[in-house]
Design a protein around this motif. Structure first.
Motif, PDB file in Angstrom:
ATOM      1  N   TRP A 125       0.820  -1.202   0.000  1.00 18.06           N
ATOM      2  CA  TRP A 125       0.000   0.000   0.000  1.00 18.06           C
ATOM      3  C   TRP A 125       0.864   1.268   0.000  1.00 18.06           C
ATOM      4  CZ3 TRP A 125      -1.127  -4.499   2.380  1.00 18.06           C
ATOM      5  CH2 TRP A 125      -2.446  -4.996   2.307  1.00 18.06           C
ATOM      6  N   TYR A 126       0.298   2.349  -0.515  1.00 20.22           N
ATOM      7  CA  TYR A 126       0.790   3.684  -0.207  1.00 20.22           C
ATOM      8  C   TYR A 126       0.159   4.070   1.129  1.00 20.22           C
ATOM      9  CZ  TYR A 126       3.186   5.414  -4.412  1.00 20.22           C
ATOM     10  OH  TYR A 126       4.092   5.651  -5.417  1.00 20.22           O
ATOM     11  N   ILE A 127       0.967   4.216   2.167  1.00 24.64           N
ATOM     12  CA  ILE A 127       0.431   4.432   3.515  1.00 24.64           C
ATOM     13  C   ILE A 127       0.812   5.817   4.015  1.00 24.64           C
ATOM     14  CG2 ILE A 127       0.366   3.599   5.883  1.00 24.64           C
ATOM     15  CD1 ILE A 127       1.162   0.850   4.878  1.00 24.64           C
ATOM     16  N   PRO A 128      -0.168   6.664   4.293  1.00 25.62           N
ATOM     17  CA  PRO A 128       0.129   7.959   4.918  1.00 25.62           C
ATOM     18  C   PRO A 128       0.402   7.745   6.401  1.00 25.62           C
ATOM     19  CG  PRO A 128      -2.232   7.734   4.619  1.00 25.62           C
ATOM     20  CD  PRO A 128      -1.614   6.494   4.034  1.00 25.62           C
ATOM     21  N   VAL A 129       1.498   8.262   6.884  1.00 25.88           N
ATOM     22  CA  VAL A 129       1.897   8.026   8.273  1.00 25.88           C
ATOM     23  C   VAL A 129       1.989   9.360   9.010  1.00 25.88           C
ATOM     24  CG1 VAL A 129       3.581   6.996   9.822  1.00 25.88           C
ATOM     25  CG2 VAL A 129       3.192   5.983   7.557  1.00 25.88           C
ATOM     26  N   SER A 130       1.072   9.577   9.927  1.00 21.66           N
ATOM     27  CA  SER A 130       1.163  10.714  10.846  1.00 21.66           C
ATOM     28  C   SER A 130       1.931  10.254  12.077  1.00 21.66           C
ATOM     29  CB  SER A 130      -0.232  11.204  11.226  1.00 21.66           C
ATOM     30  OG  SER A 130      -1.044  10.137  11.674  1.00 21.66           O
ATOM     31  N   ILE A 131       2.732  11.148  12.652  1.00 27.96           N
ATOM     32  CA  ILE A 131       3.648  10.757  13.724  1.00 27.96           C
ATOM     33  C   ILE A 131       3.519  11.727  14.893  1.00 27.96           C
ATOM     34  CG2 ILE A 131       6.063  10.325  14.341  1.00 27.96           C
ATOM     35  CD1 ILE A 131       6.608   9.865  11.351  1.00 27.96           C
ATOM     36  N   ALA A 132       3.400  11.178  16.087  1.00 31.49           N
ATOM     37  CA  ALA A 132       3.497  11.966  17.328  1.00 31.49           C
ATOM     38  C   ALA A 132       4.639  11.382  18.149  1.00 31.49           C
ATOM     39  CB  ALA A 132       2.189  11.908  18.105  1.00 31.49           C
ATOM     40  N   PRO A 162      -3.686  14.616  12.005  1.00 33.30           N
ATOM     41  CA  PRO A 162      -3.462  13.425  11.167  1.00 33.30           C
ATOM     42  C   PRO A 162      -2.714  13.659   9.863  1.00 33.30           C
ATOM     43  CG  PRO A 162      -5.699  14.232  10.871  1.00 33.30           C
ATOM     44  CD  PRO A 162      -5.074  15.114  11.912  1.00 33.30           C
ATOM     45  N   GLN A 163      -2.065  14.805   9.671  1.00 33.35           N
ATOM     46  CA  GLN A 163      -1.367  15.007   8.409  1.00 33.35           C
ATOM     47  C   GLN A 163      -0.222  14.011   8.264  1.00 33.35           C
ATOM     48  OE1 GLN A 163      -1.436  17.302  10.863  1.00 33.35           O
ATOM     49  NE2 GLN A 163       0.633  18.018  11.350  1.00 33.35           N
ATOM     50  N   ALA A 164       0.032  13.611   7.021  1.00 32.43           N
ATOM     51  CA  ALA A 164       1.066  12.600   6.749  1.00 32.43           C
ATOM     52  C   ALA A 164       2.443  13.243   6.767  1.00 32.43           C
ATOM     53  CB  ALA A 164       0.803  11.936   5.407  1.00 32.43           C
ATOM     54  N   GLU A 165       3.249  12.866   7.740  1.00 33.52           N
ATOM     55  CA  GLU A 165       4.621  13.356   7.801  1.00 33.52           C
ATOM     56  C   GLU A 165       5.575  12.451   7.035  1.00 33.52           C
ATOM     57  OE1 GLU A 165       5.775  14.808  11.770  1.00 33.52           O
ATOM     58  OE2 GLU A 165       3.719  14.353  12.341  1.00 33.52           O
ATOM     59  N   GLU A 166       5.193  11.209   6.852  1.00 32.62           N
ATOM     60  CA  GLU A 166       5.962  10.259   6.059  1.00 32.62           C
ATOM     61  C   GLU A 166       4.981   9.418   5.233  1.00 32.62           C
ATOM     62  OE1 GLU A 166       9.179   9.997   5.785  1.00 32.62           O
ATOM     63  OE2 GLU A 166       9.968  11.094   7.526  1.00 32.62           O
ATOM     64  N   TRP A 167       5.497   8.811   4.172  1.00 30.83           N
ATOM     65  CA  TRP A 167       4.705   7.863   3.369  1.00 30.83           C
ATOM     66  C   TRP A 167       5.478   6.552   3.252  1.00 30.83           C
ATOM     67  CZ3 TRP A 167      -0.120   8.520   1.083  1.00 30.83           C
ATOM     68  CH2 TRP A 167      -0.667   9.810   1.165  1.00 30.83           C
ATOM     69  N   LEU A 168       4.785   5.457   3.424  1.00 27.84           N
ATOM     70  CA  LEU A 168       5.339   4.158   3.063  1.00 27.84           C
ATOM     71  C   LEU A 168       4.903   3.861   1.635  1.00 27.84           C
ATOM     72  CD1 LEU A 168       4.690   2.076   6.309  1.00 27.84           C
ATOM     73  CD2 LEU A 168       6.815   3.159   5.566  1.00 27.84           C
ATOM     74  N   GLU A 169       5.852   3.575   0.766  1.00 24.23           N
ATOM     75  CA  GLU A 169       5.532   3.401  -0.644  1.00 24.23           C
ATOM     76  C   GLU A 169       5.060   1.983  -0.925  1.00 24.23           C
ATOM     77  OE1 GLU A 169       8.752   4.684  -3.085  1.00 24.23           O
ATOM     78  OE2 GLU A 169       9.036   6.555  -1.983  1.00 24.23           O
ATOM     79  N   LYS A 170       4.272   1.840  -1.979  1.00 24.66           N
ATOM     80  CA  LYS A 170       3.626   0.557  -2.256  1.00 24.66           C
ATOM     81  C   LYS A 170       4.613  -0.513  -2.732  1.00 24.66           C
ATOM     82  CE  LYS A 170       2.305   1.545  -7.048  1.00 24.66           C
ATOM     83  NZ  LYS A 170       1.180   1.582  -8.007  1.00 24.66           N
TER      84      LYS A 170
END
Length: 962
Positions: A585-592, A601-609
């Protein structure tokens, strides 16, 4: 479509009004129906550890074919396209109206304007169970010869012509026909109710056309993309009213004495499945009209419901929601009226027909004197769902039923958005996490249920069309939209949706149309990775089943490994093909993080598919949380050092981590434990702080996972361990929100539902204060039987625990109230619920014998229900099973079938977890084999449930031993 509302929450009212069986419960268990979930044991999985940071490219594979394959044999060939219908029908509801037609028949005429898309001598449309009397095809005054009409597969009506229609030319198809008012709850169908003032049965005709049933009332081009304008006339007897999608414009003399023709305004351009009509003796409640001027908003129902003010709430709320959505999308609701009608018999919860939404009675009517807060919330949510459809589904429809998520996903998500405006007391946007995301994940991970959100074109034909209106179409799709809102931001998502609605109004869409408009907005706002479109991202979520698990492990003090894989149930027992494992998946990753606890919930990183594993530079000496804000549709598992850092934060000050993230963290960890990704002890360790937790969305995530041990531990030595672990936490939360005796304002919303949950669990775990409070409240009622001051939202809990804890006086008092003829049927359900909680063996015996004693219970069904309830509790289960064993023939004779025996087996099995339990049930099943042969499948399923419970106990019970 409100099929989602089959999942309408809890309470006897919904079951009684809709004539559906309730799930039975006993003392020592919970009295309020849970959101459904899985409790069965999953096979174990040994995950491989993350050992290096090298990116690992993987293959990419789609699981779904074309977006809209019009060449499939069940699709209309589209030689001609309809643009306008002129229909006159005369539904005959009463006997003795042969001047019009026999009872239940529907004579009609239709003129359909069509445009030829290519030169053709053949017209193909839909007609099902309709008698066609005549067919003509014409252009102006010129008739085109009709050679024959032949019914074909897929409800096709094939009209062969003696001359060719010319491409681009407009023609008229004229038909006379007779259809039928069915008994099947689809098409144009009949329903009825008893007038309480006269005792007479009152009949009505109503409709349900989604997905493939408009063709049962009239010949038509019954595909959602083939939109037309409809002109309707409906003939009815003068004693009835008729309702249609649009407002009435004329009433004139009808086809027979005592009949009239009612003519309706032309519709907007719309799909056939959204047509609706009702012929009935209903009356209405009308919204004030000051919120949404220029639009008449009404609730229609039988007169006695309107008289009891049952329609007022829905009309007022509908007006507010229509106004809110009109403003939100800057696209005003296009019709002059919105009618919501409550019908007695309705297969689904509700249906969003343009201008005439039709509901099951229990999904629409709110009565000031007896509707519970849980029911009012459910009705509010259903109402918002159907009204959101006026934009998503009605204004823009799916190109074909394989894109149903564009209807139901958006209606599910915006039901929460709309309800947040009209009913903030229920915290709808928070509840969405429990009710949609977490619930749908249970199904999306189960291969028996899961499929891609965008349905495969070839797969669609393999099931009944309405079976696709499921968790994937509703809650999973709605959760993916919520995820898009998270990584795009609300303004960007809303802007894209406005473009989508404006560009495609009164037409049909595929998911690529949506992604096109969202991409333009997202790229302008720099919300996407470089050279990546919304289609690139969302195809990975909509074109295959399931969702990812993201793993996080500490690589060094300033770096973590992050990987993704498909989350899988029963992974230890099922071989997964490598290409499916690698279909990512293309995964939007919000980080705290501990130093930056930002849960936006904004995506600070993405995991690519195409990358299974990577590493990120980040301070790993402090806690890190991925999916901050819990908008991502994935689970996250941290290694033990990172988990312990999160646990320490929860124990010291849990409020630093926002409530949505806490809820999802705990749901992830319990789910991952039950699927053997990590230990149950680790999940339980994260709950040490719960006595300080007030947020019900967090408690809901935990308690759904503890229902199985609560049920199964009652008959084992593990119960004390569970009680010692959980009850102090429940009581701590209960005391922080007002204690056992807390009082609430009328229509308080979430505080009532939260207290209901805590009280239910405290009493179920035999908390002395909780049970004594129940006894006191019922004892006070006994002193003045005509004045029941117990708050109605807690009747089920209090009656049950008073009967369980009190003596014969309370049992007899509840029984007398149940038998009183003046007791409402809703209150009877609560009282019956309480009787089934009896713990005194004498009272238990009276109920058991009463189940086959004429007139002991009001109905046989209620006697069967009490047997089921008694079978859930250790103290009475053995008595019920002995009774069934010794009186099976009498039971079958009394009830007319072996179904009550099967129901007792099912109930007993749900609470049985030992080898002795299994042996006892197997012995009884063998002895009664001849008697229970018609319900053997249910008996077998019950025995399998016990086997699964035993396996669950073997695997997990030890985790509660301290």
């Amino acid at each position: 479509m409100g099929h989602y509302k089959i999942f309408i929450f809890a309470s006897v009212l919904l079951a009684v009004l809709s004539h559906q069986k309730t799930f039975v419960k006993g003392q020592g268990s919970l009295q309020i129906d849970p959101a459904d979930g899985f409790a069965q044991l999953r096979n174990s999985k040994n995950p491989a550890s993350v050992s290096n940071a090298d990116p690992k490219p993987v293959s990419n594979k789609k699981h779904v074919g074309p977006m809209d394959d019009q060449t499939l044999e069940w699709r209309l060939p589209r030689e001609v396209i309809p643009t306008e219908y002129r229909v006159s029908i005369s539904p005959v509801i009463d006997e003795g109206q042969t001047e019009v037609a026999e009872q239940w028949f529907v004579p009609g005429t239709s003129e359909i304007s069509v445009t030829a898309q290519r030169t053709t001598s053949n017209i193909v449309m839909h007609s099902k169970n309709i008698t066609i009397h005549s067919t003509t095809v014409s252009q102006g005054a010129t008739n085109i010869p009709v050679i024959n009409e032949v019914s074909g597969d897929h409800d096709f009506l094939n009209i062969s012509l003696g001359a060719a229609l010319q491409q681009g030319q407009t023609y008229t198809i004229s038909l006379t026909f007779t259809s039928y008012i069915t008994e099947d709850l689809n098409g144009l169908y009949r329903s009825s109710y008893i007038n309480p003032d006269t005792g007479d049965r009152v009949w009505l005709a109503t409709t349900q056309f989604e997905a493939l049933h408009a063709r049962q009332m009239m010949p038509c081009f019954d595909e959602p993309a083939l939109k037309s304008v409809f002109h309707f006339r409906i003939a009815r007897m003068e004693k009835y009213i008729s309702l249609f999608n649009t407002e009435s414009t004329d009433v004139s003399p009808g086809p027979a004495t005592g009949w009239v023709w009612e003519t309706y305004a032309p519709t907007v351009k719309m799909s056939t499945y959204l047509l609706a009509l009702i012929v009935s003796e209903f009356t209405y409640a009308e919204a004030p009209g000051d919120v949404f001027p220029g639009h008449i908003v009404r609730t229609y129902a039988p007169e006695h419901y309107i008289r009891d003010q049952g329609g007022v709430y829905a009309a007022a709320n509908a007006e507010k929601i229509l106004k809110y959505f009109s403003d939100y999308f800057t696209k005003e609701y296009p019709l002059s009226k919105m009618d919501s009608a409550a019908v007695p018999d309705f297969y689904f919860g509700a249906m969003e027909n343009y201008g005439l939404n039709i509901y099951r009675e229990s999904a629409l009517l709110v009565f000031p004197d007896w509707t519970l807060e849980s029911e009012r919330w459910s009705i509010s949510s259903v109402l918002a769902h159907e009204l959101a459809h006026q934009w998503f589904g009605n204004l823009v429809s799916p190109a074909w039923w394989t894109h149903i998520w564009l209807n139901e996903g958006f209606a599910t998500y915006f039901a929460a958005v709309g309800s947040q405006h009209t009913n903030p007391e229920y915290e709808p946007m928070k509840r969405f996490l429990n009710d949609a995301l977490q619930r749908s994940m249970e199904f999306a991970a189960n291969p028996a249920y899961a499929h891609s959100v965008k349905i495969d074109e070839q797969d669609w034909i393999t099931k009944w069309s309405m079976d696709w209106f499921d968790r994937m179409a509703y809650e999973q799709a709605g959760s993916l939209i919520r995820m898009m809102d998270g990584f795009l931001s609300t303004p960007v998502l809303t802007g894209g949706l406005k473009t989508y609605l404006n560009r495609l109004e009164y037409s049909a869409a595929q998911q690529d149309d949506l992604f096109q408009d969202l991409t333009i907005m997202a790229q302008a706002a720099s919300k996407l990775p470089t050279n990546v479109t919304m289609k690139d991202i969302m195809d990975t979520w909509t074109l295959k089943a399931g969702f990812p698990l993201v793993r996080v492990s500490r690589a060094s003090s300033n770096r973590v490994y992050v990987s993704q894989e498909k989350f899988t149930n029963n992974a230890g027992a099922v071989s997964v093909p490598n290409e499916q494992e690698n279909d990512l998946w293309y995964i939007p990753v919000s980080i705290a993080t501990q130093s930056s606890p930002n849960f936006e919930p904004q995506a600070e990183e993405w995991l690519e598919k195409n990358v299974a594993m990577t590493s990120w530079e980040i301070n790993a000496e402090q806690w890190i949380i991925l999916n901050a804000g819990a908008t991502g549709y994935y689970r996250v598992l941290y290694d033990l050092p990172l988990t312990n850092l999160i646990r320490a934060q929860l124990d010291s000050d849990h409020t630093v981590i926002d409530s949505l993230t806490r809820s999802q963290l705990l749901d992830d960890y319990f789910t991952l434990a039950y699927q053997q990704y990590q230990s149950l002890g680790t999940a339980l360790g994260l709950t040490n702080y719960l006595a300080n937790e007030e947020e019900i969305i967090v408690w809901n995530a935990v308690l759904k996972h503890l229902r199985t041990p609560l049920n199964l531990f009652q008959s084992s030595g593990n119960y004390a361990n569970l009680r010692d672990y959980l009850l102090p936490k429940i009581k701590g939360a209960l005391n922080r929100t007002g204690g056992v005796e807390a009082e609430f304002a009328e229509r308080a919303g979430m505080p009532i539902l939260r207290h209901q949950q805590f009280l239910d669990w405290a009493c179920a775990m035999e908390d002395e204060e909780c049970q004594n409070s129940a006894v006191r409240r019922v004892t006070e009622w006994m002193t003045t039987p005509t004045n029941n001051s117990i708050p109605r939202d807690f009747h089920q809990i209090i009656y049950c625990n008073a009967v369980a804890k009190g003596g014969d006086d309370i049992f007899n008092f509840i029984l007398e109230r149940y038998l009183e003829t003046s007791t409402t049927r809703i209150q009877q359900g609560y009282l019956l619920n309480g009787l089934g909680c009896a713990t005194d063996l004498g009272s238990v015996g009276r109920l058991i014998e009463g189940s086959i004693t004429p007139d002991f219970f009001r109905t046989n069904a209620e006697g069967s229900t009490v047997l089921q309830r008694l079978a859930t509790r250790p103290i009475s289960r053995s008595e019920v099973l002995r009774f069934v064993r010794e009186n099976a023939t009498e039971i079958v004779n009394h009830f007319g079938s072996a179904t009550p025996i099967a129901s007792v087996f099912t109930s007993a099995a749900s609470y049985s977890s030992t080898s002795a339990d299994l042996e006892n049930l197997e012995t009884i099943a063998t002895e009664l084999a001849d008697v229970v042969e018609p319900v053997q499948a249910t008996i077998t399923a019950a025995l399998n449930t016990v086997r699964q419970n035993i396996a669950w106990m073997t695997e997990f019970a030890g985790s509660f031993n301290g």
